[in-house]
Design an enzyme around this catalytic site. Structure first.
Site, mmCIF file in Angstrom:
data_model
loop_
_atom_site.group_PDB
_atom_site.id
_atom_site.type_symbol
_atom_site.label_atom_id
_atom_site.label_comp_id
_atom_site.label_asym_id
_atom_site.label_seq_id
_atom_site.Cartn_x
_atom_site.Cartn_y
_atom_site.Cartn_z
ATOM 1 N N GLY A 36 0.895 -1.264 0.075
ATOM 2 C CA GLY A 36 -0.060 -0.061 0.218
ATOM 3 C C GLY A 36 0.703 1.087 -0.028
ATOM 4 N N GLY A 51 -0.426 4.618 0.462
ATOM 5 C CA GLY A 51 -1.153 5.713 0.971
ATOM 6 C C GLY A 51 -0.123 6.770 1.746
ATOM 7 C CB ALA A 58 0.383 4.531 6.393
ATOM 8 N NE ARG A 60 -14.674 13.698 11.175
ATOM 9 C CZ ARG A 60 -13.500 13.542 10.484
ATOM 10 N NH1 ARG A 60 -13.186 12.255 10.333
ATOM 11 N NH2 ARG A 60 -12.986 14.517 9.772
ATOM 12 C CG HIS A 67 -15.042 9.445 6.795
ATOM 13 N ND1 HIS A 67 -14.711 9.706 5.483
ATOM 14 C CD2 HIS A 67 -14.187 10.056 7.626
ATOM 15 C CE1 HIS A 67 -13.801 10.540 5.470
ATOM 16 N NE2 HIS A 67 -13.331 10.796 6.498
ATOM 17 C CG LEU A 112 -4.827 13.488 6.271
ATOM 18 C CD1 LEU A 112 -4.968 14.831 5.726
ATOM 19 C CD2 LEU A 112 -4.769 12.475 5.248
#
Lengths: 647, 257
Positions: free
Chosen positions: A49, A51, A53, A339, A410, A450
């Site tokens: 992966g 992304g 990280a 949230r 999400h 993030l």
């Protein structure tokens, strides 16, 4: 205690360093083993992966001298779903002189997570947050700035300081491109070997230690083996178990789930985050939901009509007939409550019949007052790309009509259990970013994903991996030709052949929709014992239906999206059951896990610290209905657990 | 708004990189104006799978919110379709009318070989970035972020260039199949910032050299790229790239490094 018959295994050791929480990371770094520069090149790290990280870890480890093989599922590492993060990244810089500090970010995150996170990890996260911003700016990430040239900040939910750094509504994109650039620099230097169009389908464990992976080349259909000294799982979360979420279409749980089936414990699978501000569903054909950044709640006011069933268009509803319910119920935090609280309140007002729009499943997010107060230009500067996106999707102009929003899945706080080193229960297998469970407890605060992805990749794993590798005999690339790899490849080939041979009557999409809607109905925003028991009966039946009646077109010899998707849905059908089981076993409400039976008189989440102050890590036993539970007790030495209040 | 439009689709079908391709005709009923363009194709594919006579159409996508840059097809001759500043995944069927015929084909460029149907391989873009599309700073050696003040105007210009999503529509729209807008966006992002200045010469020369090596054409100022760019990246960035390139060539006395 629970009526469920669950077998309990030995408690887990997180290997926390000694000392006060503020000293642990320094003590740890002072005590770990390191690999000397000349030896680093003897080790190969497989990063799965790319992304935030994965790319940040791949770049950092390669800069240090390790050989890195990085794998991504798309045509380019830059497609990773981190790219879609809009609002920002938190850091305890205190550039606004508003009283922020490492301690305050730590405190907000532990409280925001409803006291289900590990204190020592959260403190470390808050510490390294400061270096992340420095690193990204040095890379040329174009953050928003003031006229004087200094960095700009905005506020996010669950905090009373402005500590969020941002690049318009494209912060994830800019941070990812920074990390991607850093990784491509190492590709250029020959230290990172990049493999695109690769999907990890299994982990190879030899003598109890992670030794490599089996990948499917999505372009050619071939199965490939790669051996290494450590495997870093940076494959994101499992939000797509639900049918409609804000996750990208290719985001999936397969890599993590298959590691779980090879022995990695899966922690807190029921901790999923429902984001309060998404564009509502418009039809059955809909494939995904689009997020509207939390940053909009800085200037947008959430409201519904006071009267149930009021179908007048918003501009015809006078001020005194509107209920700005978040401002009314939570005067200190107002529209910027966390949230989970914002989502539950939106559901509650819609359940009362006060929802707006055609479906009645939406609330207004209104900018009229801000446009009047700040001027159109300022509002445009802050949010224009989000407003444009909203208009493209809905055909309505939010500068003139209030946005309609509704909660949607999400993010997932649960994930593979890791210790302080970010290592799973399989030695040599690390999990970073959303793929692990550690830092957000039962609810993640906005702009913290993030931060965590980059913290793990840039500043945590480069240290902790050395402690694991130092003194270890390096694995040769030829190990990938060994018996263990051949056997795993054979198992994967068998599964692919089986999927293609079923030739049933239902498409992958139909079966996925059925599972994903059940997950939303019973393991979504609010959960009950009755509903969870029902869905636990239904998922195994659906799994059987899938394995007997799915229809997958084409073959396995090349590009075949339906085949890729089918093997991911097969895993969702297993993971979904564990999520429901975890939700049923946790007889309390906390953060994003809301059990209707456990709420305060005011309808807030009611924790049961005495019984459930632990991370629930599940061990796969071969029987989905009978996993073994391992508890990691959570100690709160610094932030005393209390009923969260945002009033 | 309509919920039962009938669309006629002409879609490019191609089994693999080395197979010949051709358009095939399809008809689709009950198309809702609220659907996105890709959701319309999803519905077509569900129908094709159910019928079982031919394989579904392959097209690439991921985020479906216009930021990942994975999707992209040519719709009626225009990369990403008729709505300005809109990626294919954000295009909605309300743009079309009942009975319309829509022609759908992949990005056309030698540097983007077709993998299958509408899916192309854009790894050439990664190799261009690899040749210098970054600031060479190792993890851990950065100074405090506010020690590099950057005026808002320059920071904004840098951001607007950095907003490129790497979808490749610029290449598909260009009569020369040039990747100039993509390369310029990255060079310009750094040209507006103090970071990365020490390697500006090397960056401009290497990235442009790599762009040529990948088989992309040259820019001859048609500006078709800007017209189709879903993020509205301005061709002013190409002027910035040329300046950077010229400066680099004069400084080194060579057009290559």
């Amino acid at each position: 205690m629970s009526k469920l018959n669950i077998q309990e295994g030995s408690p887990l050791q997180a290997h926390l360093p000694a000392g006060h929480v503020s000293e642990k990371w320094d003590n740890y770094k002072a005590g770990i083993k390191v690999v000397n520069p000349a030896n680093k090149r003897k080790y190969t790290v497989l990063v799965i992966g790319t992304g935030l990280a994965g790319a940040s870890a791949a770049a950092s480890l390669a800069e240090m001298g390790y050989n890195v093989k990085a794998f991504c599922i798309s045509d380019s590492p830059r497609r990773a779903h981190s790219i879609a993060a809009q609002g920002g990244i938190n850091a305890a810089k205190n550039y606004q002189n508003d009283g922020d500090s490492i301690w305050r970010l730590f405190y907000d995150t532990v409280k925001g997570g409803d006291f289900r996170a590990r204190e020592s990890n959260v403190y470390r996260l808050a510490q390294v947050s400061v270096s992340i911003i420095d690193q990204c700016v040095a890379q040329g990430v174009p953050f928003a700035r003031e006229y004087g040239g200094m960095l700009s900040n905005r506020s996010f939910g669950g905090a009373q300081v402005s500590r969020t750094f941002y690049a318009a509504g494209q912060t994830g994109q800019q941070l990812l491109l920074g990390a991607y650039g850093a990784m491509m620099r190492q590709v250029d230097a020959g230290k990172v070997q990049l493999f695109t169009y690769r999907e990890m389908l299994d982990l190879v464990v030899v003598d109890g230690v992670a030794q490599g992976v089996v990948m499917r080349n999505l372009k050619t259909g071939e199965l490939e083996s790669y051996a290494g000294d450590a495997v870093l799982l940076c494959t994101g979360g499992y939000g797509n178990v639900y049918f409609l979420s804000t996750n990208a279409m290719n985001s999936n749980a397969t890599a993590a789930w298959r590691c779980h089936k090879r022995g990695a414990y899966f922690a807190n699978p029921c901790f999923t985050q429902i984001h309060p501000t998404c564009i509502p569903v418009s039809g059955d054909y809909q494939s995904k939901l689009t997020l509207m950044s939390e940053s909009l709640r800085n200037d947008g006011r959430v409201w519904v009509p006071k009267k149930a069933g009021d179908k007048r268009p918003p501009e015809q509803i006078p001020e005194d007939e509107r209920d700005y319910y978040l401002e009314r119920r939570y005067p200190s935090f107002g529209n910027l409550v966390p949230r989970d609280v914002a989502s539950r309140n939106a559901k509650a007002v819609c359940d009362e019949g006060r929802g707006v729009g055609e479906s009645g499943l939406a609330v207004y997010l209104d900018f009229a007052e801000s446009i009047q107060r700040l001027g159109l230009k300022t509002v445009e500067d802050r949010y224009n790309n989000l407003f444009e996106m909203y208009e493209r999707i809905t055909g309505e102009n939010p500068y003139k009509v209030p946005m309609r929003i509704y909660p949607a899945v999400h993010y997932t706080m649960g994930g593979l259990w890791v210790d302080y080193n970010l290592m799973t229960t399989i030695p040599g297998l690390f999990a970073l970013g959303e793929a692990n469970f550690s830092d957000h407890g039962a609810n993640r605060l906005g702009a913290s994903a993030l931060m965590q992805g980059l913290a793990d990749g840039y500043f945590v794993v480069p240290y902790t991996i050395g402690d694991y590798l130092a003194g270890k005999a390096p694995v040769k690339a030829e190990a990938a030709k060994g018996e263990a790899f051949t056997q795993v490849r054979g198992e994967i080939q068998g599964q692919i052949d089986k999927l293609l041979s079923i030739k049933g009557t239902r498409t992958v999409m139909e079966l996925y929709r059925e599972l994903g809607l059940k997950m939303w109905d019973y393991v979504g925003m609010s959960r009950t014992e009755e509903g969870l028991k029902k869905v636990l009966q239904e998922i195994p039946k659906l799994r059987e239906e899938f394995w007997n009646n799915v229809r997958i077109p084409g073959d396995a010899d090349g590009w075949n999206k339906n085949l890729e998707f089918a093997s991911r849905v097969a895993d969702f059908l297993e993971l979904g059951e564990l999520m429901a089981l975890d939700a049923l076993y946790r007889e309390e409400s906390c953060g994003g896990h809301f059990r209707e039976e456990y709420q305060t008189e005011e309808g807030e989440a009611q924790r049961n610290d005495e019984a459930y102050s632990y991370a629930a890590a599940w061990e796969y036993t071969g029987n989905f209905a009978q996993p073994v539970l391992h508890k990691e007790p959570l100690e709160f030495e610094n932030v005393k657990p209390s009923q969260r209040s945002y009033k | 708004m309509s919920d039962n439009m009938r669309m006629k689709l002409k879609i490019w079908r191609q089994k693999g990189p080395n197979s010949p391709g051709a358009f095939r005709d399809y008809e689709l009923d009950n198309v809702s104006s609220h659907m996105s363009f890709l959701e319309m194709l999803d519905v077509l594919n569900e129908k094709l799978i159910k019928e079982g006579k031919e394989d579904p159409v392959e097209y690439d996508y991921d985020c479906r919110e216009g930021i990942c840059g994975t999707c992209g097809v040519v719709v009626d001759g225009v990369a990403h379709g008729p709505v300005r500043r809109t990626a294919t995944c954000q295009l909605h069927m309300r743009t079309f009318r009942d009975g319309d015929t829509i022609t759908i084909e992949p990005w056309r460029s030698e540097a983007f070989p077709v993998i299958k149907d509408l899916v192309v391989d854009r790894s050439a873009f990664d190799r261009i970035i690899q040749a210098g599309g970054y600031v060479g700073v190792n993890t851990g050696c950065a100074q405090d972020a506010n020690s590099i003040p950057i005026g808002k105007e320059e920071a904004d210009k840098s951001f607007f260039a950095a907003a490129c999503i790497g979808c490749g529509a610029c290449v598909a729209a260009c009569p020369n199949a040039s990747a100039s807008l993509f390369v310029a966006a990255k060079i310009s992002q750094y040209a507006h910032l103090p970071q990365g200045k020490p390697e500006a010469t090397r960056r401009a020369l290497r990235m442009i050299e790599q762009m040529d090596a990948e088989g992309f054409g040259n820019c001859s100022n048609h500006a078709e790229c800007e017209a189709v760019c879903p993020k509205g990246i301005s061709i002013d960035n190409i002027a910035v790239m040329r300046r950077e390139y010229l400066k680099a060539a004069l400084k080194t006395g060579s057009a290559t490094i």
